[in-house]
Design a protein around this motif. Structure first.
Motif, PDB file in Angstrom:
ATOM      1  N   PRO A   1       4.067 -12.580  -7.374  1.00 55.16           N
ATOM      2  CA  PRO A   1       5.127 -11.965  -6.564  1.00 55.16           C
ATOM      3  C   PRO A   1       6.470 -11.873  -7.295  1.00 55.16           C
ATOM      4  CG  PRO A   1       3.907 -13.562  -5.260  1.00 55.16           C
ATOM      5  CD  PRO A   1       3.429 -13.707  -6.682  1.00 55.16           C
ATOM      6  N   GLU A   2       6.758 -12.816  -8.181  1.00 55.15           N
ATOM      7  CA  GLU A   2       8.014 -12.755  -8.930  1.00 55.15           C
ATOM      8  C   GLU A   2       7.998 -11.613  -9.944  1.00 55.15           C
ATOM      9  OE1 GLU A   2      11.148 -14.308  -8.733  1.00 55.15           O
ATOM     10  OE2 GLU A   2      10.219 -14.634  -6.788  1.00 55.15           O
ATOM     11  N   VAL A   3       6.854 -11.366 -10.558  1.00 55.35           N
ATOM     12  CA  VAL A   3       6.728 -10.238 -11.489  1.00 55.35           C
ATOM     13  C   VAL A   3       6.932  -8.927 -10.737  1.00 55.35           C
ATOM     14  CG1 VAL A   3       5.081  -8.972 -12.952  1.00 55.35           C
ATOM     15  CG2 VAL A   3       5.266 -11.461 -13.146  1.00 55.35           C
ATOM     16  N   MET A   4       6.432  -8.859  -9.518  1.00 55.48           N
ATOM     17  CA  MET A   4       6.491  -7.633  -8.718  1.00 55.48           C
ATOM     18  C   MET A   4       7.760  -7.517  -7.874  1.00 55.48           C
ATOM     19  SD  MET A   4       3.800  -6.170  -9.700  1.00 55.48           S
ATOM     20  CE  MET A   4       3.611  -4.826  -8.549  1.00 55.48           C
ATOM     21  N   ARG A   5       8.595  -8.520  -7.908  1.00 54.60           N
ATOM     22  CA  ARG A   5       9.769  -8.592  -7.039  1.00 54.60           C
ATOM     23  C   ARG A   5      10.645  -7.342  -7.086  1.00 54.60           C
ATOM     24  NH1 ARG A   5      14.109 -13.439  -7.443  1.00 54.60           N
ATOM     25  NH2 ARG A   5      14.963 -13.206  -5.363  1.00 54.60           N
TER      26      ARG A   5
ATOM     27  N   PRO B   1       1.665  -8.107  -4.320  1.00 56.93           N
ATOM     28  CA  PRO B   1       0.639  -7.974  -5.363  1.00 56.93           C
ATOM     29  C   PRO B   1      -0.165  -6.679  -5.197  1.00 56.93           C
ATOM     30  CG  PRO B   1       0.577 -10.154  -4.358  1.00 56.93           C
ATOM     31  CD  PRO B   1       1.483  -9.306  -3.515  1.00 56.93           C
ATOM     32  N   SER B   2      -0.627  -6.137  -6.298  1.00 58.74           N
ATOM     33  CA  SER B   2      -1.478  -4.933  -6.271  1.00 58.74           C
ATOM     34  C   SER B   2      -2.912  -5.317  -5.951  1.00 58.74           C
ATOM     35  CB  SER B   2      -1.463  -4.243  -7.635  1.00 58.74           C
ATOM     36  OG  SER B   2      -0.171  -3.853  -7.993  1.00 58.74           O
ATOM     37  N   THR B   3      -3.633  -4.402  -5.373  1.00 54.24           N
ATOM     38  CA  THR B   3      -5.072  -4.584  -5.200  1.00 54.24           C
ATOM     39  C   THR B   3      -5.771  -3.985  -6.422  1.00 54.24           C
ATOM     40  OG1 THR B   3      -5.414  -2.446  -4.118  1.00 54.24           O
ATOM     41  CG2 THR B   3      -4.847  -4.335  -2.684  1.00 54.24           C
TER      42      THR B   3
ATOM     43  N   GLN C   1       5.348 -14.138 -16.037  1.00 57.42           N
ATOM     44  CA  GLN C   1       6.423 -15.102 -15.837  1.00 57.42           C
ATOM     45  C   GLN C   1       6.438 -16.163 -16.945  1.00 57.42           C
ATOM     46  OE1 GLN C   1       8.245 -17.548 -12.133  1.00 57.42           O
ATOM     47  NE2 GLN C   1       6.588 -16.186 -11.638  1.00 57.42           N
ATOM     48  N   ALA C   2       5.257 -16.539 -17.450  1.00 55.50           N
ATOM     49  CA  ALA C   2       5.174 -17.542 -18.518  1.00 55.50           C
ATOM     50  C   ALA C   2       5.880 -17.085 -19.792  1.00 55.50           C
ATOM     51  CB  ALA C   2       3.714 -17.872 -18.818  1.00 55.50           C
TER      52      ALA C   2
END
Length: 157
Positions: free
Chosen positions: A29-33, A40-42, A111-112
């Protein structure tokens, strides 16, 4: 067009075989924020929407596409792993008047990998390759990057 490895990173064009990597990246969710509010994508969205769009603008002769970014095991603390992608396509590509000499550059990273300079290194390497390629062909080139919202982490990118 090929993009040579940078000091810590390798670049390859994303294909439909990379759907799982794209899906995994989009689960955070943070990447997609700042993309869609953190949703999130399906896998269906990746396979039925995202991959066809990538295929629609990929032009390897021009350097357009989604470039997979992988760390080089001997140069990073992350071992050899997919950490994100760099997008290259003409600005306004999906309009009646795409700007073929004005390339949009965008990115998405795990995020990493944040705060380690990978996005900066990747974007610089890709942009330098695009400029070199453009100069060798005698084609004018402009590179643009846009952000609808300025993330607080933008300085470390």
């Amino acid at each position: 067009m090929q993009i040579e490895n940078s000091e810590r990173l390798r670049f390859e064009v994303v294909t439909k075989e990379d759907a799982q990597l794209l899906f995994d990246l989009n689960q955070d969710p943070e990447v997609m924020r700042y993309i869609n509010g953190g949703k999130p994508s399906t896998m269906a969205e990746i396979e039925d929407y995202f991959i066809p769009r990538i295929e629609g603008f990929t032009n390897l002769d021009a350097g357009w596409g989604l470039w997979k970014v992988t760390t080089l095991a001997s140069k990073t603390s992350l071992s050899e792993s997919f950490i994100g992608w760099i997008l290259v396509r003409p600005m306004d590509f999906y309009t009646d008047t795409p700007k073929l000499e004005d390339l949009e550059v965008g990115w998405r990273f795990t995020q990493a990998s944040w705060g380690k300079g990978y996005a900066t290194e990747a974007a610089k390497t890709v942009c330098q390759a695009l400029v070199k390629h453009s100069q060798s062909n005698g084609n004018p080139l402009r590179i643009s990057a846009q952000s609808p919202i300025r993330p607080t982490r933008a300085r470390s990118t």
